[in-house]
Design an enzyme around this catalytic site. Structure first.
Site, PDB file in Angstrom:
ATOM      1  N   GLU A 246       0.876  -1.178   0.000  1.00  0.00           N
ATOM      2  CA  GLU A 246       0.000   0.000   0.000  1.00  0.00           C
ATOM      3  C   GLU A 246       0.903   1.215   0.000  1.00  0.00           C
ATOM      4  OE1 GLU A 246      -3.154  -0.049  -0.375  1.00  0.00           O
ATOM      5  OE2 GLU A 246      -3.443  -2.199  -0.101  1.00  0.00           O
ATOM      6  N   CYS A 280      -1.850   9.610   2.038  1.00  0.00           N
ATOM      7  CA  CYS A 280      -1.459   8.903   0.810  1.00  0.00           C
ATOM      8  C   CYS A 280      -2.372   9.274  -0.349  1.00  0.00           C
ATOM      9  CB  CYS A 280      -1.467   7.399   1.049  1.00  0.00           C
ATOM     10  SG  CYS A 280      -2.948   6.836   1.890  1.00  0.00           S
TER      11      CYS A 280
END
Ligand code: NAD
Length: 528
Positions: A246, A280
């Protein structure tokens, strides 16, 4: 303390203690003992011994035990908010909204859905009976999952990596970020209701993370930067350990001509600057079609002007010095190469005296491909605003990515779907930002440079499960046609089966059925 003497990012080889540092005040709040690489290996070995017991508990039973973790987290809520806010520099509202609430929601969702998602699945309903086979998939745990996590949402992103493996019956060894070690200690407390060895926290920097990968574990669940992701993939390859990556992005949003500019400007403002842009999936690039570019910019700047950047207000500080260096360098590089700083930038906002890490929310326009702000993830409060000719150009530019997520703003539902369909990202959202960890029912992950594998959702549970194909011969007293010896009858049966599956002609298929019927009994009878 001046900027140059401020504590730097922890070194690659971890010291024996980690400093819990407050980026809003510059104070070191406490020091926390790290683990040695040998202790990490011991932790993995202890976890491996406990793994079969945890895996043997039915999913419903595990969910009941994990429910106690949710209650524990709720009891610790105030301490979590305080620790997250003070170690990351974010407002308490964000710590509650993004680090406590989504994690509680995630646990609750898994408690309700894990048993169904991990139930054995009957497969091959058509072909199985013809071959005398019954098949199903068993979702079995890997064993020990090593979870390596970042500092930006030290609780949420840790549990993003940890919760699905636990529900799926794995035990976990967790390496939280060295930047937020106080949160690492809290994670230990949150997980206390679990049986000993089911979830172990090891503290330290890159070397402790590397020791966890090399232990080895049975799977790695990694949330962090692409640069570290590459190193972990290379190290995991030595043991053929599967990994979930991720990673970060340079996420884009598109504002079309008929967007509700009031809503879109509020959404893009928040999407760029919440958590001081250290998210993110924060919006780093906005592409606005020419016809509304001026009006959108005006609204955005007007709203930016109303944000408060002070302790516990709208926009907090950066969380550690590496981020301040990256953000400062990107804005300086862009300005030097001709970009226009519309708001924020060097010299705006707080001076960074006493080791604090303030950086004013910054909007720039006129960026070009040679600027680091275009090429590299900022992971800070910088939004690059770009005027585009039309929808097609906006999509092309947005897809230059990498996008962990991407979004589009328009009142036209068909246009929204048309654009969303063409955006290359792990999540695409119309007239909003992705809900990310706040939507545990949705698979979470990237494409290309923003990563692979999925956390959250049913796919997240299955990501941490080995799909075992369990097969049962429904005619156990009979030998198989394809066993020894190979005879003419065997050949004839195989040829007929091939004709049935591959030949277009109905006549050939019908003759194949006849040949099958004629030779099947003969070939079975001949088997040794
Ligand atoms: P990072 O890659 O520097 O560190 C992440 C973790 O990896 C830390 O715990 C660190 O100690 C560990 N680590 C570092 N080197 C290692 C090595 N060689 N072997 C094993 N472990 C090692 O990332 P960060 O600065 O903590 O976080 C910011 C990055 O994370 C950004 O790129 C951001 O976009 C990304 N991120 C992604 C998601 C997502 O869900 N996709 C969520 C949050 C953050």
């Amino acid at each position: 303390m001046t900027r140059s003497s401020r504590p730097k990012a922890p070194a690659a080889t971890a010291p024996s203690t980690l400093k819990s540092f407050n980026p809003q005040t510059g104070a070191v709040m406490r020091e926390i003992q790290t683990h040695s690489p040998e202790e990490v290996k011991d932790a993995v070995e202890r976890a491996r011994k406990v793994a079969p017991e945890w895996a043997a508990i039915p999913v419903e039973g595990r969910a009941r035990i994990l429910r106690e973790v949710r209650y524990r987290m709720y009891e610790l809520m105030d301490e979590i908010v305080e620790t997250v806010a003070s170690e990351t520099g974010k407002p308490r509202t964000e710590a509650l909204a993004h680090d406590v609430l989504p994690t509680l929601v995630q646990f609750l969702w898994y408690e309700k859905t894990a048993a169904k998602a991990l139930r054995s699945q009957k497969i091959g309903r058509f072909a199985g009976p013809l071959l005398g086979m019954s098949s199903h998939i068993d979702w079995r745990p890997f064993g020990v999952v090593g979870c390596i996590t970042p500092w930006n949402y030290p609780i949420t992103n840790c549990f993003l990596a940890v919760t699905a493996p636990l529900f799926a019956g794995n035990v976990v060894v967790i390496k939280p970020s060295e930047v937020t070690p106080g949160c690492g200690e809290l994670i230990k407390q949150i997980l206390e209701p679990l049986p000993a060895g089911v979830a172990t926290v090891v503290q330290g920097g890159a070397d402790v993370g590397a020791a966890l990968v090399d232990a080895p574990c049975d799977k790695i669940s990694f949330v962090g930067s692409p640069a570290t992701g590459r190193k972990i993939c290379a190290a995991a390859a030595k043991h053929l350990t599967p990994v979930v990556m991720e990673l970060g992005g340079k996420d884009a949003t598109i504002v079309l001509e008929d967007a509700d500019l009031d809503v879109a400007s509020s959404g893009v403002l928040w999407g760029s600057f919440f958590n001081a842009g250290q998210t993110c999936y924060s919006i780093e690039r906005a592409f606005v079609v020419d016809a509304v570019a001026d009006e959108f910019k005006e609204k955005l700047l007007e709203k930016l002007g109303t944000l408060k950047q002070e302790s516990d207000a709208d926009v907090g500080t950066l969380s550690f010095s590496r981020q301040l260096d990256i953000v400062s360098e990107q804005v300086e590089d862009a300005a030097a190469k001709g970009a226009k700083v519309l708001a924020g930038g060097p010299g705006a906002g707080h001076e960074n005296a006493d080791g604090t890490l303030w950086y004013a929310p910054t909007i720039i326009e006129g960026v070009t491909d040679d600027m680091s702000v275009v090429k590299d993830e900022s992971f800070g409060p910088i939004l690059a605003l770009t005027r585009v000719r039309d929808e097609a150009e906006a999509i092309d530019r947005a897809n230059e990515g990498p996008n962990l997520t991407a979004s589009v703003w328009t009142k036209d539902r068909r246009a929204a779907v048309r654009v969303a369909d063409q955006l290359r990202a792990g999540s695409v959202t119309m007239n909003d930002l992705s809900l990310s960890a706040g939507a545990p029912w949705g698979p979470w992950g990237g494409v290309g440079e923003s990563g692979y594998g999925r956390l959250n959702g049913e796919l997240g549970l299955r990501e941490f499960s080995v799909p075992v194909h369990v097969q049962r011969n429904t005619m156990p007293g009979m030998k198989r046609m394809h066993w020894y010896p190979y005879s003419d009858a065997t050949q004839a049966v195989l040829r007929a089966a091939t004709d049935l599956v591959g030949n277009k002609s109905l006549g050939t298929k019908m003759s194949a059925v006849g040949r099958l019927a004629k030779n099947a009994g003969r070939t079975i009878k001949d088997k040794i």
